[in-house]
Scaffold this active site. Structure first.
Site, PDB file in Angstrom:
ATOM      1  N   GLU A  87     -11.267  -4.803 -10.886  1.00  0.00           N
ATOM      2  CA  GLU A  87     -11.078  -4.132 -12.167  1.00  0.00           C
ATOM      3  C   GLU A  87      -9.907  -4.735 -12.927  1.00  0.00           C
ATOM      4  O   GLU A  87      -8.945  -5.228 -12.335  1.00  0.00           O
ATOM      5  CB  GLU A  87     -10.864  -2.633 -11.934  1.00  0.00           C
ATOM      6  CG  GLU A  87     -12.146  -1.990 -11.409  1.00  0.00           C
ATOM      7  CD  GLU A  87     -11.982  -0.524 -11.053  1.00  0.00           C
ATOM      8  OE1 GLU A  87     -12.839   0.265 -11.472  1.00  0.00           O
ATOM      9  OE2 GLU A  87     -11.024  -0.164 -10.355  1.00  0.00           O
ATOM     10  N   CYS A 100      -3.491  -5.474 -17.273  1.00  0.00           N
ATOM     11  CA  CYS A 100      -3.156  -5.329 -15.865  1.00  0.00           C
ATOM     12  C   CYS A 100      -4.268  -6.029 -15.078  1.00  0.00           C
ATOM     13  O   CYS A 100      -5.430  -5.625 -15.157  1.00  0.00           O
ATOM     14  CB  CYS A 100      -3.098  -3.836 -15.540  1.00  0.00           C
ATOM     15  SG  CYS A 100      -2.766  -3.470 -13.812  1.00  0.00           S
ATOM     16  N   CYS A 107      -7.247  -4.856  -0.725  1.00  0.00           N
ATOM     17  CA  CYS A 107      -5.880  -5.199  -0.350  1.00  0.00           C
ATOM     18  C   CYS A 107      -5.697  -4.899   1.132  1.00  0.00           C
ATOM     19  O   CYS A 107      -6.227  -3.915   1.632  1.00  0.00           O
ATOM     20  CB  CYS A 107      -4.882  -4.375  -1.167  1.00  0.00           C
ATOM     21  SG  CYS A 107      -3.159  -4.778  -0.799  1.00  0.00           S
ATOM     22  N   CYS A 111      -1.421   0.733   2.030  1.00  0.00           N
ATOM     23  CA  CYS A 111      -0.654   1.891   1.562  1.00  0.00           C
ATOM     24  C   CYS A 111      -1.645   3.048   1.389  1.00  0.00           C
ATOM     25  O   CYS A 111      -2.615   2.924   0.635  1.00  0.00           O
ATOM     26  CB  CYS A 111       0.054   1.595   0.239  1.00  0.00           C
ATOM     27  SG  CYS A 111       0.989   0.046   0.259  1.00  0.00           S
ATOM     28  N   CYS A 114      -2.901   4.615  -2.112  1.00  0.00           N
ATOM     29  CA  CYS A 114      -3.470   3.708  -3.112  1.00  0.00           C
ATOM     30  C   CYS A 114      -4.956   3.508  -2.855  1.00  0.00           C
ATOM     31  O   CYS A 114      -5.371   3.194  -1.735  1.00  0.00           O
ATOM     32  CB  CYS A 114      -2.724   2.375  -3.026  1.00  0.00           C
ATOM     33  SG  CYS A 114      -3.512   1.025  -3.915  1.00  0.00           S
ATOM     34  N   LEU A 211       8.840   0.236  -4.265  1.00  0.00           N
ATOM     35  CA  LEU A 211       9.726   0.712  -3.212  1.00  0.00           C
ATOM     36  C   LEU A 211       9.217   2.020  -2.600  1.00  0.00           C
ATOM     37  O   LEU A 211       8.974   2.095  -1.409  1.00  0.00           O
ATOM     38  CB  LEU A 211      11.117   0.901  -3.829  1.00  0.00           C
ATOM     39  CG  LEU A 211      12.324   0.666  -2.951  1.00  0.00           C
ATOM     40  CD1 LEU A 211      12.295  -0.714  -2.324  1.00  0.00           C
ATOM     41  CD2 LEU A 211      13.596   0.830  -3.794  1.00  0.00           C
ATOM     42  N   CYS A 331      -2.521   3.480 -12.338  1.00  0.00           N
ATOM     43  CA  CYS A 331      -1.945   2.810 -11.166  1.00  0.00           C
ATOM     44  C   CYS A 331      -2.514   3.375  -9.873  1.00  0.00           C
ATOM     45  O   CYS A 331      -2.530   4.593  -9.682  1.00  0.00           O
ATOM     46  CB  CYS A 331      -0.437   3.033 -11.101  1.00  0.00           C
ATOM     47  SG  CYS A 331       0.445   2.348 -12.473  1.00  0.00           S
TER      48      CYS A 331
END
Ligand code: SAH
Ligand code: SF4
Length: 348
Positions: A87, A100, A107, A111, A114, A211, A331
């Site tokens: 995307e 973006c 990935c 995490c 996400c 972070l 995000c």
């Protein structure tokens, strides 16, 4: 077969062997400055146009497009060679237009909060697949009377885990699409070797470090790769990047209700931000909902309070607006699935 934007100038020259030399510049300029497809380059002889259309295929197949009602956020779902999907999100702000881009299909960093991490890793994107996302967004912006000014590498994937393809894309976006380094931002989960490589490059791009936690115990929980690169090691790399580039870095902090939004978290974060030669800027993103993570984002009042705590401690913070939540374009929500909304949009 390499796609349209996978070729560098030399490879294009090879492809154009036998043609007059000036054709190389003409095609290169057409692809990058005019953002044109080969069949649109009407200054070329028809036969050459046809050959280039054949031999320089597009990398991205638009599967679905969705937009917020105000048209300020547009999301594309692209199909790639081999069946993977990624995307790309275009965002218009009053004063600027930003795209973006994704750097990997999926990935591997895992995490939990996400959507891309929840889906797992499929494959790296090629340089051409990354550049073409920017070209398509720049075209759409131009068609709407806007100029694409910024690129953030914050879509699907971890850019520094795909360094060898991402960096040439950065160069191309800078050298050939003409965006300046200070308008390019790489976001990383904190891959220290990548940050060190980046520090040795000649373009001072912006670095955003995701972070989310300012002590190792919590960070290891939220961001599994933190176990490999503890905060002291990560901060040392950040400090070196800053010294090499002279540019302030930013920390990304997804505010998760009751998890990393306490006063003690603000204390620790402020301390880390101020430990750098130039204090880091903090971007606060209230966690966006994803299917695989039960905890919600920090409510509005808590976000304000957290920001206030940081500022009291001398750290500048911006709250990122939740762009595109209603089209799963915000995000961490990119998962390359066709949502119901998009399917209806396509059916129409
Ligand atoms: N892999 C890179 C870049 C892609 S993620 C990185 O992690 O930095 C882009 C940003 O979205 C990161 O800051 C990431 O932490 C954040 N993010 C991921 N999931 C999110 C969610 N559910 N809500 C808000 N931000 C999220
Ligand atoms: Fe990967 Fe970034 Fe998502 Fe973590 S936050 S899983 S590094 S895309």
């Amino acid at each position: 077969m390499p796609t349209r934007y996978d070729l560098d100038r030399d490879a294009l020259a090879d492809l154009l062997t036998g043609e007059p030399r000036y054709r190389i510049e003409q095609v290169w300029d057409g692809l990058h400055r005019q953002l044109a497809a080969p069949d649109e380059l009407t200054t070329l002889p028809k036969a050459l146009r046809a050959r280039l259309t054949d031999e320089l295929p597009a990398a991205l197949d638009p599967v679905a497009t969705s937009a917020t009602p105000d048209g300020d956020t547009v999301k594309w779902l692209f199909g790639l060679d081999g069946g993977a999907r990624v995307e790309t999100v275009l965002m218009h702000y009053p004063d600027r237009t930003t795209v973006c881009v994704s750097t990997q299909a999926g990935c591997a960093m895992g995490c939990g909060f996400c959507a891309t991490g929840q889906a797992g890793f499929q494959r790296h994107l090629t340089t051409g697949e990354i550049v073409e996302q920017v070209v398509r967004a720049a075209r759409a912006a131009r068609d709407g009377g806007r100029r694409l000014g910024n690129v953030v590498f914050m879509g699907m994937g971890e850019p520094l885990a795909n360094y060898d393809r991402v960096w040439p894309a950065v160069r191309r976006i800078h050298d050939d699409l003409g965006l300046s380094a200070r308008h390019l931002t790489l976001s990383t989960v904190g891959l220290v070797p990548g940050i060190r490589r980046l520090a040795a490059e000649d373009l001072p791009v912006n670095l955003a470090v995701s972070l989310h936690a300012a002590n190792d115990a919590l960070r290891d929980e939220l961001v599994p790769i933190g176990r490999r690169y503890p905060l002291t090691v990560l901060m040392a790399a950040c400090a070196d990047y800053l010294r090499a580039k002279g540019r302030r870095l930013s920390f990304e902090w997804a505010l998760i209700d009751g998890t990393n939004d306490r006063a003690s978290d603000a204390d620790e974060l402020a301390e880390l931000a101020r430990s750098l030669p130039l204090p880091a800027h903090v971007n606060l993103i209230p966690l966006n909902p994803t299917p695989g993570y039960p905890t919600r984002g920090t409510p509005r009042a808590g976000v304000r309070r957290f920001r206030h705590l940081l500022e009291e401690r001398g750290v500048n913070a911006t709250v990122r607006r939740n762009r595109g939540v209603d089209i799963d374009a915000a995000c961490g929500q990119l998962a390359a699935r066709v949502s119901r909304v998009e399917l209806t949009a396509r059916a129409r």
